[in-house]
Design a protein around this motif. Sequence first.
Motif, short mmCIF file in Angstrom:
data_model
loop_
_atom_site.label_atom_id
_atom_site.label_comp_id
_atom_site.label_asym_id
_atom_site.label_seq_id
_atom_site.Cartn_x
_atom_site.Cartn_y
_atom_site.Cartn_z
N UNK A 12 0.87 -1.18 0.00
CA UNK A 12 0.00 0.00 0.00
C UNK A 12 0.90 1.22 0.00
N UNK A 13 0.77 2.09 -1.00
CA UNK A 13 1.66 3.25 -1.08
C UNK A 13 1.39 4.28 0.00
N UNK A 14 0.33 4.09 0.78
CA UNK A 14 0.06 4.98 1.90
C UNK A 14 -0.34 6.37 1.46
N UNK A 15 -0.24 7.29 2.38
CA UNK A 15 -0.62 8.68 2.15
C UNK A 15 0.23 9.59 3.01
N UNK A 40 1.01 15.99 22.38
CA UNK A 40 1.91 15.87 23.51
C UNK A 40 3.35 15.52 23.12
N UNK A 41 3.65 15.37 21.82
CA UNK A 41 5.01 15.04 21.41
C UNK A 41 5.54 16.07 20.42
N UNK A 42 6.85 16.18 20.33
CA UNK A 42 7.47 17.13 19.41
C UNK A 42 7.46 16.62 17.97
N UNK A 43 7.54 15.31 17.81
CA UNK A 43 7.58 14.73 16.48
C UNK A 43 6.17 14.47 15.97
N UNK A 44 6.04 14.35 14.67
CA UNK A 44 4.74 14.00 14.12
C UNK A 44 4.94 12.98 13.01
N UNK A 45 3.88 12.27 12.70
CA UNK A 45 3.92 11.28 11.63
C UNK A 45 3.57 11.99 10.33
N UNK A 46 4.49 11.95 9.38
CA UNK A 46 4.24 12.66 8.13
C UNK A 46 3.57 11.79 7.08
N UNK A 47 3.62 10.49 7.26
CA UNK A 47 3.00 9.60 6.30
C UNK A 47 3.34 8.16 6.61
N UNK A 48 2.89 7.29 5.73
CA UNK A 48 3.14 5.88 5.94
C UNK A 48 3.10 5.14 4.61
N UNK A 49 3.74 3.99 4.58
CA UNK A 49 3.56 3.03 3.49
C UNK A 49 3.48 1.65 4.13
N UNK A 50 2.90 0.72 3.43
CA UNK A 50 2.81 -0.65 3.90
C UNK A 50 3.59 -1.51 2.91
N UNK A 51 4.56 -2.27 3.43
CA UNK A 51 5.33 -3.15 2.57
C UNK A 51 5.12 -4.60 2.99
N UNK A 52 5.43 -5.48 2.07
CA UNK A 52 5.24 -6.92 2.30
C UNK A 52 6.62 -7.56 2.41
N UNK A 53 6.95 -8.10 3.59
CA UNK A 53 8.23 -8.80 3.78
C UNK A 53 7.98 -10.06 4.59
N UNK A 73 14.78 13.02 9.08
CA UNK A 73 13.63 12.24 9.53
C UNK A 73 14.04 10.87 10.03
N UNK A 74 13.08 10.14 10.52
CA UNK A 74 13.32 8.77 10.94
C UNK A 74 12.13 7.91 10.57
N UNK A 75 12.30 6.62 10.68
CA UNK A 75 11.26 5.67 10.28
C UNK A 75 11.01 4.71 11.42
N UNK A 76 9.75 4.47 11.69
CA UNK A 76 9.36 3.44 12.65
C UNK A 76 8.83 2.27 11.84
N UNK A 77 9.40 1.10 12.05
CA UNK A 77 8.97 -0.10 11.35
C UNK A 77 8.07 -0.89 12.29
N UNK A 78 6.87 -1.18 11.83
CA UNK A 78 5.89 -1.88 12.67
C UNK A 78 5.28 -3.05 11.92
N UNK A 79 5.01 -4.10 12.65
CA UNK A 79 4.28 -5.22 12.08
C UNK A 79 2.80 -4.88 12.12
N UNK A 80 2.07 -5.26 11.09
CA UNK A 80 0.64 -4.98 11.00
C UNK A 80 -0.12 -6.28 11.28
N UNK A 81 -1.10 -6.18 12.13
CA UNK A 81 -1.98 -7.31 12.39
C UNK A 81 -3.10 -7.26 11.37
N UNK A 82 -3.15 -8.23 10.50
CA UNK A 82 -4.17 -8.27 9.46
C UNK A 82 -5.46 -8.84 10.05
N UNK A 83 -6.53 -8.10 9.87
CA UNK A 83 -7.85 -8.55 10.32
C UNK A 83 -8.64 -9.03 9.13
N UNK A 84 -9.32 -10.14 9.28
CA UNK A 84 -10.13 -10.67 8.19
C UNK A 84 -11.56 -10.23 8.32
#
Length: 84
Positions: A12-15, A40-53, A73-84
């Motif tokens: 998903x190319x995200x937004x 409450x934080x200094x940083x903000x999330x500027x966007x996201x993408x979803x990759x398949x690994x 900038x920096x990147x946070x890598x997170x696992x996504x829980x897929x819901x069916x």
Amino acid sequence: MPSIASQNKLADKGNTLLPTLAGAKTVRPNNVISDGPYTEIKEFISGYIVIRTDTIEEAVEIAKSNPIFKIGGNIEVREVLKRD
């Protein structure tokens, strides 16, 4: 490194998320609503993408080549829980 899409890893190319107070609300327990994203934080999330690994380590390797690092900038890598 080849692009994420050319490796067939882009799920998903995200937004881009708008970093404006008018563009976000934060909802907390007991129906407490505040303006803006993550006020409450200094940083903000500027966007996201979803990759398949296959592993999170593979995702980290892909993240290392992102151009966001050139502007501090920096990147946070997170696992996504897929819901069916």
